[in-house]
Design a protein around this motif. Sequence first.
Motif, PDB file in Angstrom:
ATOM      1  N   ARG A  28      -1.799  -4.816  -4.901  1.00  0.00           N
ATOM      2  CA  ARG A  28      -0.600  -5.219  -5.026  1.00  0.00           C
ATOM      3  C   ARG A  28      -0.215  -5.535  -6.494  1.00  0.00           C
ATOM      4  O   ARG A  28       0.601  -5.411  -7.119  1.00  0.00           O
ATOM      5  N   ALA A  29      -1.199  -6.546  -7.114  1.00  0.00           N
ATOM      6  CA  ALA A  29      -1.193  -6.753  -8.542  1.00  0.00           C
ATOM      7  C   ALA A  29      -1.173  -5.379  -9.518  1.00  0.00           C
ATOM      8  O   ALA A  29      -0.404  -5.324 -10.433  1.00  0.00           O
ATOM      9  N   ALA A  30      -1.981  -4.455  -9.276  1.00  0.00           N
ATOM     10  CA  ALA A  30      -1.911  -3.225  -9.965  1.00  0.00           C
ATOM     11  C   ALA A  30      -0.584  -2.480  -9.967  1.00  0.00           C
ATOM     12  O   ALA A  30      -0.192  -2.061 -10.993  1.00  0.00           O
ATOM     13  N   LEU A  31       0.186  -2.462  -8.951  1.00  0.00           N
ATOM     14  CA  LEU A  31       1.320  -1.747  -8.793  1.00  0.00           C
ATOM     15  C   LEU A  31       2.192  -2.769  -9.464  1.00  0.00           C
ATOM     16  O   LEU A  31       3.051  -2.134 -10.279  1.00  0.00           O
ATOM     17  N   ALA A  32       2.198  -4.124  -9.365  1.00  0.00           N
ATOM     18  CA  ALA A  32       3.194  -4.952 -10.229  1.00  0.00           C
ATOM     19  C   ALA A  32       3.147  -4.664 -11.475  1.00  0.00           C
ATOM     20  O   ALA A  32       4.182  -4.736 -12.362  1.00  0.00           O
ATOM     21  N   LYS A  33       1.957  -4.583 -12.019  1.00  0.00           N
ATOM     22  CA  LYS A  33       1.620  -4.558 -13.286  1.00  0.00           C
ATOM     23  C   LYS A  33       2.287  -3.032 -13.937  1.00  0.00           C
ATOM     24  O   LYS A  33       2.621  -3.174 -14.999  1.00  0.00           O
ATOM     25  N   THR A 104       6.468  -7.711  -5.107  1.00  0.00           N
ATOM     26  CA  THR A 104       5.681  -6.860  -4.096  1.00  0.00           C
ATOM     27  C   THR A 104       5.083  -7.688  -2.994  1.00  0.00           C
ATOM     28  O   THR A 104       4.246  -8.211  -2.862  1.00  0.00           O
ATOM     29  N   GLY A 105       6.121  -7.555  -1.911  1.00  0.00           N
ATOM     30  CA  GLY A 105       5.903  -8.360  -0.826  1.00  0.00           C
ATOM     31  C   GLY A 105       5.406  -7.534   0.571  1.00  0.00           C
ATOM     32  O   GLY A 105       4.876  -6.346   0.366  1.00  0.00           O
ATOM     33  N   ALA A 106       5.288  -8.101   1.566  1.00  0.00           N
ATOM     34  CA  ALA A 106       4.756  -7.382   2.610  1.00  0.00           C
ATOM     35  C   ALA A 106       5.537  -6.448   3.390  1.00  0.00           C
ATOM     36  O   ALA A 106       5.062  -5.464   4.007  1.00  0.00           O
ATOM     37  N   ASP A 107       6.925  -6.615   3.070  1.00  0.00           N
ATOM     38  CA  ASP A 107       7.871  -5.537   3.600  1.00  0.00           C
ATOM     39  C   ASP A 107       8.728  -4.902   2.539  1.00  0.00           C
ATOM     40  O   ASP A 107       9.531  -3.937   2.843  1.00  0.00           O
ATOM     41  N   ARG A 108       8.577  -5.196   1.308  1.00  0.00           N
ATOM     42  CA  ARG A 108       9.305  -4.667   0.217  1.00  0.00           C
ATOM     43  C   ARG A 108       8.682  -4.545  -1.072  1.00  0.00           C
ATOM     44  O   ARG A 108       8.006  -5.758  -1.390  1.00  0.00           O
ATOM     45  N   ALA A 169       9.774   7.905 -14.163  1.00  0.00           N
ATOM     46  CA  ALA A 169       8.653   8.645 -14.354  1.00  0.00           C
ATOM     47  C   ALA A 169       7.436   7.209 -14.643  1.00  0.00           C
ATOM     48  O   ALA A 169       6.370   7.337 -14.043  1.00  0.00           O
ATOM     49  N   GLY A 170       8.085   5.729 -14.902  1.00  0.00           N
ATOM     50  CA  GLY A 170       7.450   4.815 -15.076  1.00  0.00           C
ATOM     51  C   GLY A 170       6.839   4.323 -13.529  1.00  0.00           C
ATOM     52  O   GLY A 170       5.706   4.097 -13.275  1.00  0.00           O
ATOM     53  N   VAL A 171       7.895   4.458 -12.687  1.00  0.00           N
ATOM     54  CA  VAL A 171       7.473   4.209 -11.145  1.00  0.00           C
ATOM     55  C   VAL A 171       6.484   4.959 -10.595  1.00  0.00           C
ATOM     56  O   VAL A 171       5.591   4.457  -9.787  1.00  0.00           O
ATOM     57  N   ARG A 172       6.600   6.323 -10.788  1.00  0.00           N
ATOM     58  CA  ARG A 172       5.809   6.994 -10.146  1.00  0.00           C
ATOM     59  C   ARG A 172       4.199   6.770 -10.853  1.00  0.00           C
ATOM     60  O   ARG A 172       3.387   6.896 -10.107  1.00  0.00           O
ATOM     61  N   ALA A 173       4.257   6.727 -12.198  1.00  0.00           N
ATOM     62  CA  ALA A 173       3.022   6.589 -12.678  1.00  0.00           C
ATOM     63  C   ALA A 173       2.508   5.021 -12.192  1.00  0.00           C
ATOM     64  O   ALA A 173       0.999   4.899 -12.061  1.00  0.00           O
ATOM     65  N   ALA A 174       3.140   4.122 -12.033  1.00  0.00           N
ATOM     66  CA  ALA A 174       2.936   2.961 -11.385  1.00  0.00           C
ATOM     67  C   ALA A 174       2.375   2.846 -10.070  1.00  0.00           C
ATOM     68  O   ALA A 174       1.214   2.267  -9.501  1.00  0.00           O
ATOM     69  N   MET A 175       2.714   3.936  -9.196  1.00  0.00           N
ATOM     70  CA  MET A 175       2.350   4.239  -7.944  1.00  0.00           C
ATOM     71  C   MET A 175       0.915   4.715  -8.062  1.00  0.00           C
ATOM     72  O   MET A 175       0.323   4.737  -6.752  1.00  0.00           O
ATOM     73  N   VAL A 176       0.657   5.396  -8.929  1.00  0.00           N
ATOM     74  CA  VAL A 176      -0.841   6.279  -8.684  1.00  0.00           C
ATOM     75  C   VAL A 176      -1.739   5.341  -8.646  1.00  0.00           C
ATOM     76  O   VAL A 176      -2.900   5.737  -7.672  1.00  0.00           O
ATOM     77  N   VAL A 177      -2.146   4.401  -9.392  1.00  0.00           N
ATOM     78  CA  VAL A 177      -3.447   3.614  -9.171  1.00  0.00           C
ATOM     79  C   VAL A 177      -3.521   2.583  -7.719  1.00  0.00           C
ATOM     80  O   VAL A 177      -4.741   3.096  -7.230  1.00  0.00           O
ATOM     81  N   PRO A 178      -2.638   2.338  -7.544  1.00  0.00           N
ATOM     82  CA  PRO A 178      -2.633   1.645  -6.022  1.00  0.00           C
ATOM     83  C   PRO A 178      -2.781   2.667  -4.878  1.00  0.00           C
ATOM     84  O   PRO A 178      -3.450   2.469  -3.802  1.00  0.00           O
ATOM     85  N   GLN A 179      -2.120   3.956  -4.764  1.00  0.00           N
ATOM     86  CA  GLN A 179      -2.181   4.929  -4.101  1.00  0.00           C
ATOM     87  C   GLN A 179      -3.772   5.406  -4.024  1.00  0.00           C
ATOM     88  O   GLN A 179      -4.353   5.682  -2.946  1.00  0.00           O
ATOM     89  N   ARG A 180      -4.427   5.599  -5.297  1.00  0.00           N
ATOM     90  CA  ARG A 180      -5.692   5.997  -5.141  1.00  0.00           C
ATOM     91  C   ARG A 180      -6.729   4.829  -4.682  1.00  0.00           C
ATOM     92  O   ARG A 180      -7.522   5.390  -3.949  1.00  0.00           O
ATOM     93  N   ILE A 181      -6.409   3.646  -5.012  1.00  0.00           N
ATOM     94  CA  ILE A 181      -7.316   2.644  -4.290  1.00  0.00           C
ATOM     95  C   ILE A 181      -7.027   2.611  -2.856  1.00  0.00           C
ATOM     96  O   ILE A 181      -8.271   2.604  -2.039  1.00  0.00           O
ATOM     97  N   LEU A 182      -5.880   2.993  -2.191  1.00  0.00           N
ATOM     98  CA  LEU A 182      -5.628   2.804  -0.948  1.00  0.00           C
ATOM     99  C   LEU A 182      -6.372   3.957  -0.088  1.00  0.00           C
ATOM    100  O   LEU A 182      -6.995   3.924   1.046  1.00  0.00           O
ATOM    101  N   ASP A 183      -6.120   5.301  -0.684  1.00  0.00           N
ATOM    102  CA  ASP A 183      -6.758   6.372  -0.214  1.00  0.00           C
ATOM    103  C   ASP A 183      -8.295   6.324  -0.031  1.00  0.00           C
ATOM    104  O   ASP A 183      -8.921   6.242   0.765  1.00  0.00           O
ATOM    105  N   ALA A 184      -9.041   5.890  -1.226  1.00  0.00           N
ATOM    106  CA  ALA A 184     -10.277   5.583  -1.265  1.00  0.00           C
ATOM    107  C   ALA A 184     -10.745   4.759  -0.285  1.00  0.00           C
ATOM    108  O   ALA A 184     -11.903   4.597   0.330  1.00  0.00           O
ATOM    109  N   ALA A 185      -9.971   3.420   0.007  1.00  0.00           N
ATOM    110  CA  ALA A 185     -10.406   2.735   1.056  1.00  0.00           C
ATOM    111  C   ALA A 185     -10.245   3.163   2.539  1.00  0.00           C
ATOM    112  O   ALA A 185     -11.129   2.735   3.364  1.00  0.00           O
ATOM    113  N   GLU A 186      -9.659   3.928   2.583  1.00  0.00           N
ATOM    114  CA  GLU A 186      -9.380   4.842   3.991  1.00  0.00           C
ATOM    115  C   GLU A 186     -10.512   5.775   4.478  1.00  0.00           C
ATOM    116  O   GLU A 186     -10.986   6.059   5.482  1.00  0.00           O
ATOM    117  N   LEU A 187     -11.207   6.304   3.399  1.00  0.00           N
ATOM    118  CA  LEU A 187     -12.275   7.320   3.513  1.00  0.00           C
ATOM    119  C   LEU A 187     -13.488   6.585   4.178  1.00  0.00           C
ATOM    120  O   LEU A 187     -14.099   5.581   4.311  1.00  0.00           O
TER     121      LEU A 187
END
Length: 187
Positions: A28-33, A104-108, A169-187
């Motif tokens: 969450r902190a990575a997304l907020a940053k 960045t809360g649990a529901d929004r 573009a900034g929001v899309r870039a901000a979503m990349v790092v958390p998305q990668r971390i979550l995808d790696a955690a699911e593997l």
Amino acid sequence: MAASAQIEGAEQLRALGLRLADADQSVRAALAKGLRAAAKPVVAEIRAEVKGQGGSVRGAGARARAAHRLSRSKSTRASAAASAEKRSGLRATIAAATGATVSTGADRTNLAFRMRSSQLPPEQRTLGKRWNKAQGWRHPVFGRDVWVQQLGRPYFDTVIKANTAVLEAGVRAAMVVPQRILDAAEL
């Protein structure tokens, strides 16, 4: 005062936000940053728009803002008073009070641009909203029984709409790092 714009990709951000509910706080902190970094150039442009060209009058309102700024300061030095006086103009005060908040809360997940009216003296707290409206507001002329129309300068909506592509573009870039971390955690 908050302005909103529809960003393409909002569905992906909502889905990512829901996945963040069960994720580690560092994700969450990575997304907020990343969202704060995306908002930074837009906030700078909003502040520049507020401070744009126009007249410069040092009246009772400026003295009230300087006194309010000084009352919020912990310093008792003369330099603090000089600093409060220097930054007491309406435009400078509104610009300093303008910023972005990220939650960045649990529901929004939310990115909002706001002007903190608490930075202004109590009797002037509505001026930020009024300055954002083109029609402005009416006020009396000091020392006379004459009222004038003070025109505002819309700064929130115009700047945010003009920077929708940058924000997207900034929001899309901000979503990349958390998305990668979550995808790696699911593997």
